[in-house]
Write a protein that holds these residues in place. Structure first.
Motif, PDB file in Angstrom:
ATOM      1  N   VAL A  64      -9.034  41.860 111.753  1.00  0.00           N
ATOM      2  CA  VAL A  64      -7.682  42.390 111.517  1.00  0.00           C
ATOM      3  C   VAL A  64      -7.679  43.908 111.590  1.00  0.00           C
ATOM      4  CG1 VAL A  64      -5.880  42.663 109.765  1.00  0.00           C
ATOM      5  CG2 VAL A  64      -6.872  40.414 110.178  1.00  0.00           C
ATOM      6  N   LEU A  65      -8.687  44.531 110.965  1.00  0.00           N
ATOM      7  CA  LEU A  65      -8.762  45.987 110.943  1.00  0.00           C
ATOM      8  C   LEU A  65      -8.912  46.556 112.346  1.00  0.00           C
ATOM      9  CD1 LEU A  65      -8.987  48.586 109.185  1.00  0.00           C
ATOM     10  CD2 LEU A  65     -11.461  48.236 109.221  1.00  0.00           C
ATOM     11  N   GLU A  66      -9.832  45.991 113.136  1.00  0.00           N
ATOM     12  CA  GLU A  66     -10.098  46.530 114.464  1.00  0.00           C
ATOM     13  C   GLU A  66      -8.905  46.353 115.401  1.00  0.00           C
ATOM     14  OE1 GLU A  66     -13.693  44.834 115.884  1.00  0.00           O
ATOM     15  OE2 GLU A  66     -14.957  45.834 114.384  1.00  0.00           O
ATOM     16  N   ILE A  67      -8.190  45.244 115.258  1.00  0.00           N
ATOM     17  CA  ILE A  67      -7.048  44.980 116.133  1.00  0.00           C
ATOM     18  C   ILE A  67      -5.860  45.879 115.777  1.00  0.00           C
ATOM     19  CG2 ILE A  67      -5.287  43.256 116.736  1.00  0.00           C
ATOM     20  CD1 ILE A  67      -7.474  41.130 116.517  1.00  0.00           C
ATOM     21  N   GLN A  68      -5.624  46.078 114.479  1.00  0.00           N
ATOM     22  CA  GLN A  68      -4.402  46.753 114.047  1.00  0.00           C
ATOM     23  C   GLN A  68      -4.595  48.223 113.678  1.00  0.00           C
ATOM     24  OE1 GLN A  68      -1.999  44.548 111.263  1.00  0.00           O
ATOM     25  NE2 GLN A  68      -2.735  42.595 112.009  1.00  0.00           N
ATOM     26  N   LEU A  69      -5.825  48.716 113.699  1.00  0.00           N
ATOM     27  CA  LEU A  69      -6.042  50.119 113.358  1.00  0.00           C
ATOM     28  C   LEU A  69      -5.308  51.027 114.343  1.00  0.00           C
ATOM     29  CD1 LEU A  69      -7.823  51.865 111.337  1.00  0.00           C
ATOM     30  CD2 LEU A  69      -9.295  52.226 113.334  1.00  0.00           C
ATOM     31  N   PRO A  70      -4.512  51.987 113.855  1.00  0.00           N
ATOM     32  CA  PRO A  70      -3.785  52.885 114.770  1.00  0.00           C
ATOM     33  C   PRO A  70      -4.758  53.750 115.565  1.00  0.00           C
ATOM     34  CG  PRO A  70      -2.941  53.035 112.514  1.00  0.00           C
ATOM     35  CD  PRO A  70      -4.210  52.264 112.441  1.00  0.00           C
ATOM     36  N   SER A  71      -4.365  54.099 116.780  1.00  0.00           N
ATOM     37  CA  SER A  71      -5.125  55.128 117.507  1.00  0.00           C
ATOM     38  C   SER A  71      -4.835  56.479 116.851  1.00  0.00           C
ATOM     39  CB  SER A  71      -4.726  55.137 118.977  1.00  0.00           C
ATOM     40  OG  SER A  71      -3.367  55.482 119.126  1.00  0.00           O
ATOM     41  N   MET A  72      -5.857  57.321 116.736  1.00  0.00           N
ATOM     42  CA  MET A  72      -5.724  58.606 116.054  1.00  0.00           C
ATOM     43  C   MET A  72      -6.300  59.708 116.926  1.00  0.00           C
ATOM     44  SD  MET A  72      -7.036  57.544 112.214  1.00  0.00           S
ATOM     45  CE  MET A  72      -6.700  55.908 111.558  1.00  0.00           C
ATOM     46  N   ILE A  73      -5.623  60.848 116.910  1.00  0.00           N
ATOM     47  CA  ILE A  73      -6.120  62.040 117.592  1.00  0.00           C
ATOM     48  C   ILE A  73      -6.097  63.198 116.600  1.00  0.00           C
ATOM     49  CG2 ILE A  73      -5.789  63.661 119.496  1.00  0.00           C
ATOM     50  CD1 ILE A  73      -4.332  61.462 121.020  1.00  0.00           C
ATOM     51  N   PHE A  74      -7.229  63.872 116.482  1.00  0.00           N
ATOM     52  CA  PHE A  74      -7.358  65.029 115.585  1.00  0.00           C
ATOM     53  C   PHE A  74      -7.545  66.287 116.427  1.00  0.00           C
ATOM     54  CE2 PHE A  74      -8.679  61.291 113.278  1.00  0.00           C
ATOM     55  CZ  PHE A  74      -8.113  61.448 112.029  1.00  0.00           C
ATOM     56  N   TYR A  75      -6.867  67.361 116.028  1.00  0.00           N
ATOM     57  CA  TYR A  75      -6.900  68.626 116.754  1.00  0.00           C
ATOM     58  C   TYR A  75      -7.751  69.626 115.959  1.00  0.00           C
ATOM     59  CZ  TYR A  75      -2.866  66.371 118.900  1.00  0.00           C
ATOM     60  OH  TYR A  75      -2.033  65.475 119.525  1.00  0.00           O
ATOM     61  N   VAL A  76      -8.872  70.002 116.538  1.00  0.00           N
ATOM     62  CA  VAL A  76      -9.786  70.916 115.847  1.00  0.00           C
ATOM     63  C   VAL A  76      -9.080  72.245 115.591  1.00  0.00           C
ATOM     64  CG1 VAL A  76     -11.950  72.201 116.021  1.00  0.00           C
ATOM     65  CG2 VAL A  76     -11.830  69.824 116.796  1.00  0.00           C
ATOM     66  N   ASP A 106      -2.223  47.816 104.277  1.00  0.00           N
ATOM     67  CA  ASP A 106      -1.622  46.582 104.767  1.00  0.00           C
ATOM     68  C   ASP A 106      -2.497  45.875 105.793  1.00  0.00           C
ATOM     69  OD1 ASP A 106      -1.227  48.614 106.604  1.00  0.00           O
ATOM     70  OD2 ASP A 106       0.688  47.813 107.319  1.00  0.00           O
ATOM     71  N   ILE A 107      -3.540  46.527 106.288  1.00  0.00           N
ATOM     72  CA  ILE A 107      -4.481  45.844 107.192  1.00  0.00           C
ATOM     73  C   ILE A 107      -5.858  45.735 106.555  1.00  0.00           C
ATOM     74  CG2 ILE A 107      -3.216  46.432 109.294  1.00  0.00           C
ATOM     75  CD1 ILE A 107      -5.276  48.618 109.842  1.00  0.00           C
ATOM     76  N   GLY A 108      -5.909  45.825 105.236  1.00  0.00           N
ATOM     77  CA  GLY A 108      -7.127  45.455 104.533  1.00  0.00           C
ATOM     78  C   GLY A 108      -8.012  46.569 104.051  1.00  0.00           C
ATOM     79  N   VAL A 109      -7.585  47.821 104.156  1.00  0.00           N
ATOM     80  CA  VAL A 109      -8.379  48.921 103.605  1.00  0.00           C
ATOM     81  C   VAL A 109      -7.993  49.090 102.133  1.00  0.00           C
ATOM     82  CG1 VAL A 109      -8.912  51.372 103.731  1.00  0.00           C
ATOM     83  CG2 VAL A 109      -8.570  50.063 105.834  1.00  0.00           C
ATOM     84  N   ILE A 110      -8.980  49.080 101.269  1.00  0.00           N
ATOM     85  CA  ILE A 110      -8.730  49.158  99.826  1.00  0.00           C
ATOM     86  C   ILE A 110      -9.478  50.359  99.257  1.00  0.00           C
ATOM     87  CG2 ILE A 110      -8.992  47.978  97.609  1.00  0.00           C
ATOM     88  CD1 ILE A 110      -8.837  45.336  99.141  1.00  0.00           C
ATOM     89  N   PHE A 120     -14.307  52.310 109.551  1.00  0.00           N
ATOM     90  CA  PHE A 120     -13.204  51.506 110.069  1.00  0.00           C
ATOM     91  C   PHE A 120     -13.623  50.605 111.233  1.00  0.00           C
ATOM     92  CE2 PHE A 120     -10.140  55.083 108.640  1.00  0.00           C
ATOM     93  CZ  PHE A 120     -10.194  54.609 107.334  1.00  0.00           C
ATOM     94  N   GLY A 121     -14.938  50.528 111.508  1.00  0.00           N
ATOM     95  CA  GLY A 121     -15.416  49.662 112.587  1.00  0.00           C
ATOM     96  C   GLY A 121     -15.236  50.252 113.964  1.00  0.00           C
ATOM     97  N   LYS A 122     -15.034  51.580 114.044  1.00  0.00           N
ATOM     98  CA  LYS A 122     -14.781  52.229 115.326  1.00  0.00           C
ATOM     99  C   LYS A 122     -15.850  53.279 115.640  1.00  0.00           C
ATOM    100  CE  LYS A 122     -10.837  50.258 116.473  1.00  0.00           C
ATOM    101  NZ  LYS A 122     -10.602  49.578 117.771  1.00  0.00           N
ATOM    102  N   GLY A 123     -17.055  53.067 115.161  1.00  0.00           N
ATOM    103  CA  GLY A 123     -18.131  54.028 115.387  1.00  0.00           C
ATOM    104  C   GLY A 123     -18.464  54.246 116.843  1.00  0.00           C
ATOM    105  N   GLU A 124     -18.199  53.248 117.672  1.00  0.00           N
ATOM    106  CA  GLU A 124     -18.465  53.362 119.106  1.00  0.00           C
ATOM    107  C   GLU A 124     -17.226  53.790 119.873  1.00  0.00           C
ATOM    108  OE1 GLU A 124     -21.553  53.046 120.194  1.00  0.00           O
ATOM    109  OE2 GLU A 124     -22.163  52.594 118.122  1.00  0.00           O
ATOM    110  N   ASP A 125     -16.135  54.034 119.175  1.00  0.00           N
ATOM    111  CA  ASP A 125     -14.861  54.336 119.839  1.00  0.00           C
ATOM    112  C   ASP A 125     -14.281  55.668 119.389  1.00  0.00           C
ATOM    113  OD1 ASP A 125     -14.654  51.773 121.250  1.00  0.00           O
ATOM    114  OD2 ASP A 125     -14.387  50.918 119.259  1.00  0.00           O
ATOM    115  N   ILE A 126     -15.158  56.633 119.107  1.00  0.00           N
ATOM    116  CA  ILE A 126     -14.711  57.979 118.764  1.00  0.00           C
ATOM    117  C   ILE A 126     -15.209  58.921 119.856  1.00  0.00           C
ATOM    118  CG2 ILE A 126     -16.693  58.247 117.190  1.00  0.00           C
ATOM    119  CD1 ILE A 126     -14.933  60.228 115.583  1.00  0.00           C
TER     120      ILE A 126
END
Length: 347
Positions: free
Chosen positions: A215-227, A269-273, A329-335
């Motif tokens: 659920v977390l991996e499917i619904q986690l929003p895409s995020m962009i951070f500006y240094v 709402d997607i399981g982060v507590i 968040f399970g996205k260690g390979e997707d940063i």
């Protein structure tokens, strides 16, 4: 994790198993969910009776030892043409037993179309129940859907091996009153072999974690951070940060810890507590559980592993590695670091 939050999360994940699905309202979307494995497809059994066919649908479910979640089992049936089912017909359902281990049906609820159906209380036994039929509309094909809570008896929460799988049958005993499927030469009719499977506490926890992670991996929003900037992109929206993201002397992108906590809380709402005890935070995200002690700049994973160099303090403000947040968040390979515009993407 608080008990209340845990069971809200647990119940939301189990909804895929516990929602009744019946023959006449299976949509194409639901069929896709069967094919993808996120929902159990119903088992179909066609039974000849009175020169017609009664089709019975039943769907497997599971019960999890160690959790006070009672699964809801479902059965539905339809007649192939009007009039196959008659006034006074009784259907006798039986769930298999293993020695003193059995399934007790409770809170039986019945919905009908073109028929009236009621539970025959005099026929209710430990692992059996019966439903009597009467016609309410001779001009409409009949549908019945039955769902009930299933309580497994005779099994300890500590059991791990040889756990039962209960099957569902139609009883064909001709001595039973008005038995629609009675036949002296017919054995009981198997409707579904794995109607209710019992999972050990260990397997239950494993499945819960896997579902939580999915659920977390499917619904986690895409995020962009500006240094160097105090904002980020969340899907297509811009959100403000309390502190700019920066690159430390080791080349690691660092996010203000307060911003990290705010992001985590927006993902509840997607399981982060997130739970806080003074300067210590317990964070559950998917299958990952971190204990973060910001005062001592220490992160410990659920297996006891200590994560080094992921926290630091700068000018009185605590920061956390953006890559470590992505891993949580399970996205260690997707940063990804985009050098040309100094942005960090988590997708």
């Amino acid at each position: 994790m608080t008990i209340k939050k845990f069971f809200i999360l647990l119940c939301s994940m189990l909804m895929l198993w516990n929602v009744p699905v019946f023959a006449y309202d299976i949509t194409e979307k639901e069929k896709q969910s069967y094919r993808s494995g996120t929902r159990y497809a119903p088992e179909q059994k066609d039974i000849e009776v009175r020169n017609g066919i009664v089709t019975i649908y039943s769907r497997k479910n599971t019960t999890m030892l160690g959790y006070d979640i009672v699964p809801q089992l479902s059965i539905s049936l339809e007649e192939s043409e009007k009039g196959v089912l008659k006034d006074g017909d009784i259907l006798y359902f039986e769930i298999s037993k293993e020695a003193n281990r059995y399934v007790e049906s409770k809170n039986l609820h019945i919905e009908t179309k073109g028929l009236i159906a009621k539970e025959v209380l005099t026929e209710k036994k430990q692992n059996q129940f019966a439903v009597a039929i009467s016609r309410s509309d001779e001009n409409e094909k009949g549908f019945i859907r039955i769902y009930f809570d299933a309580e497994v008896k005779g099994i300890s929460n500590n059991e791990k091996e040889n756990l039962p799988v209960f099957s569902l049958w139609l009883n064909t005993d001709s001595s039973k009153q008005n038995n629609l499927f009675s036949n002296e030469n017919r054995e009981n009719i198997l409707l579904i072999d794995d109607f209710l499977e019992v999972w050990s506490t260990e397997k239950s926890e494993q499945v819960i974690q896997e579902n939580r992670q999915r659920v977390l991996e499917i619904q986690l929003p895409s995020m962009i951070f500006y240094v160097g900037e105090s904002n980020m992109k969340w899907w297509d929206s811009i959100k403000q940060l309390t502190q700019p993201v920066y690159i430390n002397s080791s080349g690691v992108a660092m996010l203000c810890f307060d911003d990290f906590i705010n992001i985590s809380k927006q993902l509840e709402d997607i399981g982060v507590i997130v739970e806080q005890r003074n300067k210590q935070y317990d964070i559950t995200a998917g299958k990952n559980q971190y204990v973060i002690d910001i005062e001592n700049c220490c992160i410990q994973k659920q297996q006891g592993e200590i994560i080094q160099n992921a926290l630091e303090q700068k000018e009185g403000v605590y920061y956390i590695s953006l890559r470590e947040m992505a891993r949580l968040f399970g996205k260690g390979e997707d940063i990804y670091w985009h050098r040309w515009d100094k942005t960090i993407h988590i997708k």
